[in-house]
Design a protein around this motif. Structure first.
Motif, mmCIF file in Angstrom:
data_model
loop_
_atom_site.group_PDB
_atom_site.id
_atom_site.type_symbol
_atom_site.label_atom_id
_atom_site.label_comp_id
_atom_site.label_asym_id
_atom_site.label_seq_id
_atom_site.Cartn_x
_atom_site.Cartn_y
_atom_site.Cartn_z
ATOM 1 N N THR A 1 0.713 -1.284 -0.062
ATOM 2 C CA THR A 1 -0.069 0.060 -0.193
ATOM 3 C C THR A 1 0.993 1.160 0.106
ATOM 4 O O THR A 1 0.582 2.173 -0.635
ATOM 5 C CB THR A 1 -0.999 0.181 1.176
ATOM 6 N N VAL A 2 2.021 1.212 1.040
ATOM 7 C CA VAL A 2 2.997 2.232 0.682
ATOM 8 C C VAL A 2 3.501 2.479 -0.366
ATOM 9 O O VAL A 2 3.634 3.733 -0.848
ATOM 10 C CB VAL A 2 3.959 2.289 1.997
ATOM 11 N N VAL A 3 3.931 1.704 -1.172
ATOM 12 C CA VAL A 3 4.628 1.652 -2.627
ATOM 13 C C VAL A 3 3.337 2.485 -3.472
ATOM 14 O O VAL A 3 4.042 3.308 -4.131
ATOM 15 C CB VAL A 3 4.927 0.438 -3.017
ATOM 16 N N GLY A 4 2.281 2.185 -3.468
ATOM 17 C CA GLY A 4 1.347 2.657 -4.159
ATOM 18 C C GLY A 4 1.110 4.059 -3.996
ATOM 19 O O GLY A 4 0.943 5.156 -4.721
ATOM 20 N N LEU A 5 1.239 4.345 -2.640
ATOM 21 C CA LEU A 5 0.989 5.819 -2.160
ATOM 22 C C LEU A 5 2.139 6.787 -2.514
ATOM 23 O O LEU A 5 1.945 7.746 -3.091
ATOM 24 C CB LEU A 5 0.883 6.097 -0.618
ATOM 25 N N CYS A 6 3.547 6.270 -2.420
ATOM 26 C CA CYS A 6 4.502 6.713 -2.777
ATOM 27 C C CYS A 6 4.642 6.974 -4.453
ATOM 28 O O CYS A 6 5.182 8.026 -4.836
ATOM 29 C CB CYS A 6 5.829 6.010 -2.041
ATOM 30 N N ALA A 7 4.416 5.935 -5.087
ATOM 31 C CA ALA A 7 4.566 6.164 -6.375
ATOM 32 C C ALA A 7 3.843 6.999 -7.155
ATOM 33 O O ALA A 7 4.006 7.721 -8.106
ATOM 34 C CB ALA A 7 4.389 4.569 -7.062
ATOM 35 N N GLY A 8 2.409 7.099 -6.524
ATOM 36 C CA GLY A 8 1.490 7.732 -6.789
ATOM 37 C C GLY A 8 1.252 9.299 -6.552
ATOM 38 O O GLY A 8 0.588 10.048 -7.082
ATOM 39 N N GLY A 9 2.496 9.551 -5.771
ATOM 40 C CA GLY A 9 2.693 10.758 -5.174
ATOM 41 C C GLY A 9 1.658 11.573 -4.405
ATOM 42 O O GLY A 9 1.692 12.793 -4.150
ATOM 43 N N VAL A 10 0.969 10.581 -3.730
ATOM 44 C CA VAL A 10 -0.095 10.689 -2.497
ATOM 45 C C VAL A 10 0.869 11.310 -1.358
ATOM 46 O O VAL A 10 0.490 12.091 -0.456
ATOM 47 C CB VAL A 10 -0.943 9.606 -2.351
ATOM 48 N N TRP A 11 2.061 10.515 -1.076
ATOM 49 C CA TRP A 11 3.003 10.786 -0.013
ATOM 50 C C TRP A 11 4.181 11.631 -0.483
ATOM 51 O O TRP A 11 4.421 11.213 -1.789
ATOM 52 C CB TRP A 11 3.232 9.540 0.885
ATOM 53 N N THR A 12 4.618 12.325 0.196
ATOM 54 C CA THR A 12 5.898 13.106 0.015
ATOM 55 C C THR A 12 7.124 12.218 0.036
ATOM 56 O O THR A 12 7.017 10.888 0.772
ATOM 57 C CB THR A 12 6.269 14.221 1.006
ATOM 58 N N ASN A 13 8.300 12.603 -0.400
ATOM 59 C CA ASN A 13 9.443 11.503 -0.296
ATOM 60 C C ASN A 13 9.504 11.455 1.029
ATOM 61 O O ASN A 13 10.128 10.359 1.426
ATOM 62 C CB ASN A 13 10.547 12.254 -1.303
ATOM 63 N N ALA A 14 9.748 12.427 1.836
ATOM 64 C CA ALA A 14 10.090 12.652 3.307
ATOM 65 C C ALA A 14 9.024 11.360 4.078
ATOM 66 O O ALA A 14 9.331 10.575 4.799
ATOM 67 C CB ALA A 14 9.893 13.691 3.789
ATOM 68 N N GLU A 15 7.774 11.383 3.753
ATOM 69 C CA GLU A 15 6.801 10.594 4.285
ATOM 70 C C GLU A 15 7.188 9.117 3.846
ATOM 71 O O GLU A 15 6.924 8.206 4.725
ATOM 72 C CB GLU A 15 5.374 10.799 3.809
ATOM 73 N N CYS A 16 7.454 9.000 2.711
ATOM 74 C CA CYS A 16 7.803 7.602 2.214
ATOM 75 C C CYS A 16 9.151 6.985 2.903
ATOM 76 O O CYS A 16 9.080 5.751 3.195
ATOM 77 C CB CYS A 16 7.913 7.424 0.654
ATOM 78 N N LEU A 17 10.122 7.864 3.160
ATOM 79 C CA LEU A 17 11.240 7.640 3.703
ATOM 80 C C LEU A 17 10.776 7.184 5.366
ATOM 81 O O LEU A 17 11.263 6.002 5.916
ATOM 82 C CB LEU A 17 12.293 8.464 3.775
ATOM 83 N N ARG A 18 10.165 7.966 5.999
ATOM 84 C CA ARG A 18 9.637 7.667 7.357
ATOM 85 C C ARG A 18 9.030 6.445 7.424
ATOM 86 O O ARG A 18 8.980 5.814 8.485
ATOM 87 C CB ARG A 18 8.818 8.850 7.878
#
Length: 73
Positions: free
Chosen positions: A51-68
């Protein structure tokens, strides 16, 4: 696991993914893996990570949020 997530994120960014314009688009980005996941098992964690991969790849989460997301792993 963080390396795997970041690989998918960078591949998604390189493909020019854009934010969804509708609920249907968001559903395609997020998927349905998270439904029923409680985080209690490795299988649940994989569902959360997908789910996180989809949110990150789709630009829903920022790079910083994805790293967190990967910090606790």
């Amino acid at each position: 696991m963080l390396a795997l997530v970041m690989t998918y994120v960078s591949l998604g960014a390189a493909c020019g993914s854009s934010a969804p314009a509708s609920v249907d688009g968001l559903r395609r980005v997020v998927g349905t893996d998270l439904v029923g996941a409680r985080g209690a098992t490795q299988a649940d964690q994989r569902k959360i990570d997908r789910t996180v991969v989809g949110l990150c790849a789709g630009g829903v989460w920022t790079n910083a949020e994805c790293l967190r997301h990967g910090e606790g792993q």
